[in-house]
Design a protein around this motif. Structure first.
Motif, mmCIF file in Angstrom:
data_model
loop_
_atom_site.group_PDB
_atom_site.id
_atom_site.type_symbol
_atom_site.label_atom_id
_atom_site.label_comp_id
_atom_site.label_asym_id
_atom_site.label_seq_id
_atom_site.Cartn_x
_atom_site.Cartn_y
_atom_site.Cartn_z
ATOM 1 N N ASN A 159 0.829 -1.194 0.000
ATOM 2 C CA ASN A 159 0.000 0.000 0.000
ATOM 3 C C ASN A 159 0.869 1.251 0.000
ATOM 4 O O ASN A 159 2.080 1.177 0.194
ATOM 5 N N ILE A 160 0.219 2.395 -0.222
ATOM 6 C CA ILE A 160 0.937 3.667 -0.214
ATOM 7 C C ILE A 160 0.854 4.240 1.189
ATOM 8 O O ILE A 160 -0.207 4.247 1.814
ATOM 9 N N ARG A 161 1.982 4.720 1.666
ATOM 10 C CA ARG A 161 2.040 5.396 2.958
ATOM 11 C C ARG A 161 2.494 6.822 2.712
ATOM 12 O O ARG A 161 3.447 7.056 1.975
ATOM 13 N N GLU A 162 1.786 7.745 3.326
ATOM 14 C CA GLU A 162 2.117 9.152 3.131
ATOM 15 C C GLU A 162 2.893 9.669 4.333
ATOM 16 O O GLU A 162 2.532 9.405 5.479
ATOM 17 N N ARG A 163 3.962 10.391 4.042
ATOM 18 C CA ARG A 163 4.767 11.009 5.083
ATOM 19 C C ARG A 163 4.531 12.508 5.033
ATOM 20 O O ARG A 163 4.607 13.109 3.967
ATOM 21 N N SER A 164 4.265 13.091 6.166
ATOM 22 C CA SER A 164 4.035 14.538 6.199
ATOM 23 C C SER A 164 5.377 15.268 6.183
ATOM 24 O O SER A 164 6.428 14.688 6.459
ATOM 25 N N ALA A 165 5.314 16.552 5.844
ATOM 26 C CA ALA A 165 6.523 17.375 5.844
ATOM 27 C C ALA A 165 7.037 17.472 7.280
ATOM 28 O O ALA A 165 6.264 17.457 8.239
ATOM 29 N N ARG A 166 8.351 17.556 7.421
ATOM 30 C CA ARG A 166 8.931 17.626 8.754
ATOM 31 C C ARG A 166 10.278 18.344 8.716
ATOM 32 O O ARG A 166 10.841 18.560 7.649
ATOM 33 N N THR A 167 10.761 18.675 9.873
ATOM 34 C CA THR A 167 12.067 19.317 9.988
ATOM 35 C C THR A 167 13.097 18.248 10.298
ATOM 36 O O THR A 167 12.892 17.411 11.170
ATOM 37 N N GLY A 168 14.206 18.280 9.574
ATOM 38 C CA GLY A 168 15.276 17.319 9.792
ATOM 39 C C GLY A 168 16.590 18.040 9.983
ATOM 40 O O GLY A 168 16.655 19.270 10.027
ATOM 41 N N LYS A 169 17.646 17.259 10.089
ATOM 42 C CA LYS A 169 18.969 17.824 10.300
ATOM 43 C C LYS A 169 19.936 17.231 9.290
ATOM 44 O O LYS A 169 19.961 16.019 9.087
ATOM 45 N N ASN A 170 20.725 18.095 8.629
ATOM 46 C CA ASN A 170 21.746 17.633 7.705
ATOM 47 C C ASN A 170 22.848 16.981 8.528
ATOM 48 O O ASN A 170 23.470 17.632 9.366
ATOM 49 N N PRO A 171 23.119 15.678 8.319
ATOM 50 C CA PRO A 171 24.100 14.993 9.158
ATOM 51 C C PRO A 171 25.535 15.506 8.973
ATOM 52 O O PRO A 171 26.351 15.371 9.874
ATOM 53 N N GLN A 172 25.832 16.099 7.821
ATOM 54 C CA GLN A 172 27.194 16.598 7.584
ATOM 55 C C GLN A 172 27.447 17.952 8.222
ATOM 56 O O GLN A 172 28.511 18.187 8.786
ATOM 57 N N GLY A 201 24.939 19.656 10.279
ATOM 58 C CA GLY A 201 24.183 19.855 11.499
ATOM 59 C C GLY A 201 23.093 20.901 11.377
ATOM 60 O O GLY A 201 22.353 21.147 12.315
ATOM 61 N N GLU A 202 22.978 21.547 10.206
ATOM 62 C CA GLU A 202 21.965 22.591 10.053
ATOM 63 C C GLU A 202 20.587 21.979 9.824
ATOM 64 O O GLU A 202 20.458 20.904 9.238
ATOM 65 N N THR A 203 19.554 22.651 10.318
ATOM 66 C CA THR A 203 18.192 22.145 10.151
ATOM 67 C C THR A 203 17.705 22.436 8.741
ATOM 68 O O THR A 203 18.129 23.404 8.112
ATOM 69 N N MET A 204 16.824 21.552 8.282
ATOM 70 C CA MET A 204 16.286 21.703 6.932
ATOM 71 C C MET A 204 14.874 21.150 6.895
ATOM 72 O O MET A 204 14.496 20.334 7.733
ATOM 73 N N GLN A 205 14.091 21.608 5.932
ATOM 74 C CA GLN A 205 12.732 21.130 5.755
ATOM 75 C C GLN A 205 12.745 19.924 4.828
ATOM 76 O O GLN A 205 13.305 19.965 3.741
ATOM 77 N N ILE A 206 12.121 18.850 5.255
ATOM 78 C CA ILE A 206 11.969 17.655 4.433
ATOM 79 C C ILE A 206 10.535 17.681 3.917
ATOM 80 O O ILE A 206 9.597 17.709 4.709
ATOM 81 N N PRO A 207 10.354 17.706 2.592
ATOM 82 C CA PRO A 207 8.997 17.821 2.042
ATOM 83 C C PRO A 207 8.171 16.543 2.265
ATOM 84 O O PRO A 207 8.726 15.468 2.503
ATOM 85 N N ALA A 208 6.859 16.680 2.170
ATOM 86 C CA ALA A 208 5.966 15.529 2.264
ATOM 87 C C ALA A 208 6.251 14.591 1.095
ATOM 88 O O ALA A 208 6.652 15.035 0.010
ATOM 89 N N SER A 209 6.064 13.314 1.316
ATOM 90 C CA SER A 209 6.323 12.342 0.254
ATOM 91 C C SER A 209 5.447 11.110 0.448
ATOM 92 O O SER A 209 4.815 10.926 1.482
ATOM 93 N N LYS A 210 5.445 10.275 -0.567
ATOM 94 C CA LYS A 210 4.728 9.001 -0.515
ATOM 95 C C LYS A 210 5.751 7.883 -0.578
ATOM 96 O O LYS A 210 6.796 8.015 -1.209
#
Length: 91
Positions: free
Chosen positions: A51-64, A66-75
């Motif tokens: 089935n399809i699972r939807e992920r909402s947009a969220r804030t993440g961190k660039n591992p290299q 350390g700066e925060t970034m927006q991760i867009p919604a995806s399926k």
């Protein structure tokens, strides 16, 4: 097990040529892909459900950096194993 090995096993058990078993496997995978891409759940009784699972947009961190970034919604495609598959894996 890779796709050619799976096709060979299908050929052996279904008394088909390897080429014909490969065609059958390709058609099955194509139909599952198209159905899930159209938003349909694909349920194979005893095996599991795709089935399809939807992920909402969220804030993440660039591992290299350390700066925060927006991760867009995806399926994403999810798979929930059926009882027979769970039982086979767990013995």
């Amino acid at each position: 097990m890779r796709k050619p090995e799976l096709a060979a096993a299908i050929a052996e058990h279904a008394d088909l040529s390897k080429d014909k078993a490969g065609e059958v496997l390709n058609v099955i995978l194509q139909q599952i892909t198209e159905a899930v891409a159209d938003g349909q759940d694909v349920s194979l009784v005893g095996f599991g459900t795709f089935n399809i699972r939807e992920r909402s947009a969220r804030t993440g961190k660039n591992p290299q950096t350390g700066e925060t970034m927006q991760i867009p919604a995806s399926k994403s495609v999810g798979f929930k194993p059926g009882k027979a598959l769970k039982d086979a894996v767990n013995g």
